[in-house]
Design a protein around this motif. Sequence first.
Motif, short mmCIF file in Angstrom:
data_model
loop_
_atom_site.label_atom_id
_atom_site.label_comp_id
_atom_site.label_asym_id
_atom_site.label_seq_id
_atom_site.Cartn_x
_atom_site.Cartn_y
_atom_site.Cartn_z
N ILE A 33 -0.86 2.56 8.79
CA ILE A 33 -1.81 3.11 7.81
C ILE A 33 -1.17 3.15 6.43
CG2 ILE A 33 -3.09 5.17 7.13
CD1 ILE A 33 -3.49 5.75 10.12
N GLY A 34 0.07 3.62 6.38
CA GLY A 34 0.78 3.68 5.10
C GLY A 34 0.99 2.30 4.51
N ALA A 35 1.35 1.32 5.35
CA ALA A 35 1.58 -0.04 4.86
C ALA A 35 0.29 -0.67 4.33
CB ALA A 35 2.16 -0.90 5.99
N ILE A 36 -0.80 -0.50 5.05
CA ILE A 36 -2.08 -1.06 4.61
C ILE A 36 -2.55 -0.40 3.33
CG2 ILE A 36 -4.54 -1.25 5.19
CD1 ILE A 36 -3.70 -1.55 8.11
N SER A 37 -2.37 0.91 3.23
CA SER A 37 -2.81 1.65 2.04
C SER A 37 -2.06 1.20 0.79
CB SER A 37 -2.60 3.16 2.25
OG SER A 37 -3.37 3.63 3.34
N SER A 38 -0.75 1.00 0.92
CA SER A 38 0.06 0.69 -0.26
C SER A 38 0.00 -0.78 -0.67
CB SER A 38 1.52 1.09 -0.01
OG SER A 38 2.06 0.37 1.08
N THR A 39 -0.38 -1.67 0.25
CA THR A 39 -0.35 -3.10 -0.06
C THR A 39 -1.72 -3.77 -0.11
OG1 THR A 39 -0.07 -3.69 2.29
CG2 THR A 39 1.93 -3.35 1.00
N VAL A 40 -2.74 -3.13 0.46
CA VAL A 40 -4.06 -3.77 0.54
C VAL A 40 -5.16 -2.89 -0.04
CG1 VAL A 40 -5.80 -4.75 2.08
CG2 VAL A 40 -3.37 -5.03 2.62
N VAL A 41 -5.28 -1.67 0.45
CA VAL A 41 -6.43 -0.82 0.12
C VAL A 41 -6.34 -0.24 -1.28
CG1 VAL A 41 -7.72 1.24 0.78
CG2 VAL A 41 -6.80 -0.27 2.54
N ALA A 42 -5.19 0.33 -1.62
CA ALA A 42 -5.06 1.03 -2.90
C ALA A 42 -3.71 0.71 -3.52
CB ALA A 42 -5.22 2.54 -2.70
N LEU A 43 -3.65 -0.36 -4.30
CA LEU A 43 -2.41 -0.72 -4.96
C LEU A 43 -2.08 0.30 -6.04
CD1 LEU A 43 -2.95 -4.58 -5.39
CD2 LEU A 43 -1.91 -3.34 -3.48
N GLY A 44 -0.79 0.56 -6.21
CA GLY A 44 -0.39 1.50 -7.24
C GLY A 44 -0.08 2.88 -6.70
N ALA A 45 -0.23 3.89 -7.57
CA ALA A 45 0.21 5.25 -7.25
C ALA A 45 -0.52 5.84 -6.06
CB ALA A 45 0.03 6.15 -8.47
N ILE A 46 -1.84 5.61 -5.95
CA ILE A 46 -2.61 6.20 -4.85
C ILE A 46 -2.14 5.65 -3.51
CG2 ILE A 46 -4.90 6.38 -3.80
CD1 ILE A 46 -6.09 6.37 -6.59
N GLY A 47 -1.99 4.34 -3.43
CA GLY A 47 -1.52 3.74 -2.19
C GLY A 47 -0.13 4.21 -1.82
N ILE A 93 -0.35 7.71 -0.41
CA ILE A 93 -0.80 7.71 0.99
C ILE A 93 0.34 7.29 1.91
CG2 ILE A 93 -2.39 6.64 2.65
CD1 ILE A 93 -4.40 6.35 0.35
N ALA A 94 1.08 6.26 1.50
CA ALA A 94 2.21 5.81 2.30
C ALA A 94 3.25 6.91 2.44
CB ALA A 94 2.83 4.56 1.67
N LEU A 95 3.49 7.64 1.35
CA LEU A 95 4.44 8.75 1.39
C LEU A 95 3.96 9.83 2.35
CD1 LEU A 95 6.96 10.20 0.34
CD2 LEU A 95 5.57 11.08 -1.56
N GLY A 96 2.66 10.13 2.30
CA GLY A 96 2.10 11.11 3.21
C GLY A 96 2.26 10.70 4.67
N CYS A 97 2.06 9.41 4.94
CA CYS A 97 2.25 8.91 6.30
C CYS A 97 3.71 9.02 6.72
CB CYS A 97 1.78 7.46 6.41
SG CYS A 97 -0.01 7.25 6.28
N HIS A 119 3.91 -2.51 11.67
CA HIS A 119 3.73 -2.25 10.24
C HIS A 119 4.60 -3.17 9.38
CE1 HIS A 119 7.33 0.26 10.92
NE2 HIS A 119 7.53 0.23 9.61
N HIS A 120 5.68 -3.71 9.96
CA HIS A 120 6.49 -4.67 9.22
C HIS A 120 5.74 -6.00 9.04
CE1 HIS A 120 9.72 -1.86 10.44
NE2 HIS A 120 10.29 -2.26 9.31
N ILE A 121 4.92 -6.35 10.04
CA ILE A 121 4.10 -7.56 9.90
C ILE A 121 3.14 -7.40 8.72
CG2 ILE A 121 2.31 -8.96 10.99
CD1 ILE A 121 3.64 -8.39 13.67
N ILE A 122 2.56 -6.22 8.59
CA ILE A 122 1.64 -5.95 7.47
C ILE A 122 2.37 -6.10 6.14
CG2 ILE A 122 0.18 -4.19 6.38
CD1 ILE A 122 -0.25 -3.03 9.22
N LEU A 123 3.56 -5.54 6.05
CA LEU A 123 4.33 -5.61 4.81
C LEU A 123 4.77 -7.04 4.51
CD1 LEU A 123 6.52 -2.41 5.27
CD2 LEU A 123 4.60 -2.70 3.70
N LEU A 124 5.20 -7.76 5.54
CA LEU A 124 5.61 -9.15 5.34
C LEU A 124 4.44 -10.00 4.85
CD1 LEU A 124 7.81 -9.59 8.54
CD2 LEU A 124 8.62 -9.81 6.18
#
Length: 235
Positions: A28-42, A45-49, A172-177
Amino acid sequence: MNSNPTPDRFSRNRSILALLLVVPLSSIGAISSTVVALGAIGQAIALGCGIGMLILPIGWQLVIDRQPLKWRWSQRDGLLAGTILGGMMFGLILASYWFAGRYWLDIADIRARVSQMGMNVPLMVFGFGTFQTLINSFIEEYGWRWFVYRHCQIIWSKTWAVWISAGLFTLHHIILLAAYCDDWRLVAVGAVAVFIAGGLWARCMQIYQSLLPSYISHLAADLALQMVSWHILLG
């Protein structure tokens, strides 16, 4: 064949629930930071996860399992194994990048994607890299090896638990890659490398019953990855 006493159905179901609560957080954190919400919001969310990966296992241990938190130091052979494994990973990552990765990767494209996420400021690059190396590597070992592997071992045999936990760790590493690289071949190679590393770290936990051997080697691997990142992003 599993040498552990066969857990009862209640323990297995409880461990399944534990995995369902904790395992998706990293993805969830990986998808949020790289796909759903780029920037501070994403990133928030990743930090929260990430915080959830830290807090939920502690809460589970204290409230559900009703067991105290214990820190177990490794014997000298465990520390030596972690150091040797970490040195091998460190050298392999840097050599793979220097002799192959820097020619295969589209560095300009990676820099553009990182810039979209607001992560291309030098101070931020070094700060994030330091956090990933020193802190996040421990959080991942604590979450994936101490918690996820342990519950996999309750559900499956010791051998299957090593590789199933490694597979879950790879997701989650696949998502980041995929977020940083369009070449599926590089994503596949990276995923296999993460899977093998996750299996080796779980095996360290299985043998030495301590996080230190896997943490030492994970820290070395992450340091090499951050050096690669610094070279890609900052030249």
